[in-house]
Write a protein that holds these residues in place. Structure first.
Motif, short mmCIF file in Angstrom:
data_model
loop_
_atom_site.label_atom_id
_atom_site.label_comp_id
_atom_site.label_asym_id
_atom_site.label_seq_id
_atom_site.Cartn_x
_atom_site.Cartn_y
_atom_site.Cartn_z
N ALA A 73 33.66 -18.92 26.84
CA ALA A 73 34.96 -18.28 27.17
C ALA A 73 36.02 -19.13 27.61
N MET A 74 34.50 -19.84 29.31
CA MET A 74 36.15 -20.41 29.48
C MET A 74 36.64 -21.77 29.26
N ALA A 77 38.57 -20.07 25.29
CA ALA A 77 39.77 -19.34 25.59
C ALA A 77 40.93 -19.54 25.84
N PRO A 78 41.04 -21.35 26.89
CA PRO A 78 42.03 -21.59 26.88
C PRO A 78 42.95 -22.22 25.87
N VAL A 79 41.82 -22.89 24.76
CA VAL A 79 42.50 -23.47 23.63
C VAL A 79 42.82 -22.30 22.41
N ALA A 80 42.48 -21.27 22.41
CA ALA A 80 42.69 -20.08 21.95
C ALA A 80 44.23 -19.77 22.55
N VAL A 81 44.17 -19.51 23.64
CA VAL A 81 45.62 -19.35 24.16
C VAL A 81 47.06 -20.40 23.96
N LEU A 82 46.24 -21.59 24.09
CA LEU A 82 47.29 -22.55 24.14
C LEU A 82 48.12 -22.67 22.06
#
Length: 93
Positions: A73-74, A77-82
């Protein structure tokens, strides 16, 4: 749209950034960095949140599988948020 802006005697290419120029690029990069850091902070808080539970649950909560999923998730998740917040990152709205 004119391909070149008239800046006195020089013609400068118009990159479509509006009046922001390089500052628009910096703001876009800054918003992307803030989104990634905020995502990581939320994931770290979620990692330590189960410390409020009884100690006998720790083995199940912090099992190798759950820690592996947290590490995944680390990265994901940032890719999904971007992707989800790309409009805000690009325009600030």
């Amino acid at each position: 749209m004119n391909m070149f802006k008239n800046a006195g005697t020089m013609l400068l290419p118009d990159h479509g950034l509006g009046d922001g120029g390089d500052m628009g690029c910096l703001l876009t990069a800054g918003r992307a960095v803030c989104a990634v850091i905020a995502t990581w902070l939320v994931l770290v808080v979620l990692l330590f949140l189960p410390c409020l539970f009884p100690t006998r649950w720790m083995y199940y909560i912090y099992s190798p599988a759950s820690v592996g999923l947290w590490m995944l998730a680390m990265a994901v998740a940032p890719v999904a948020v971007l992707i989800v917040k790309r409009e805000w990152i690009r325009k600030g709205r």
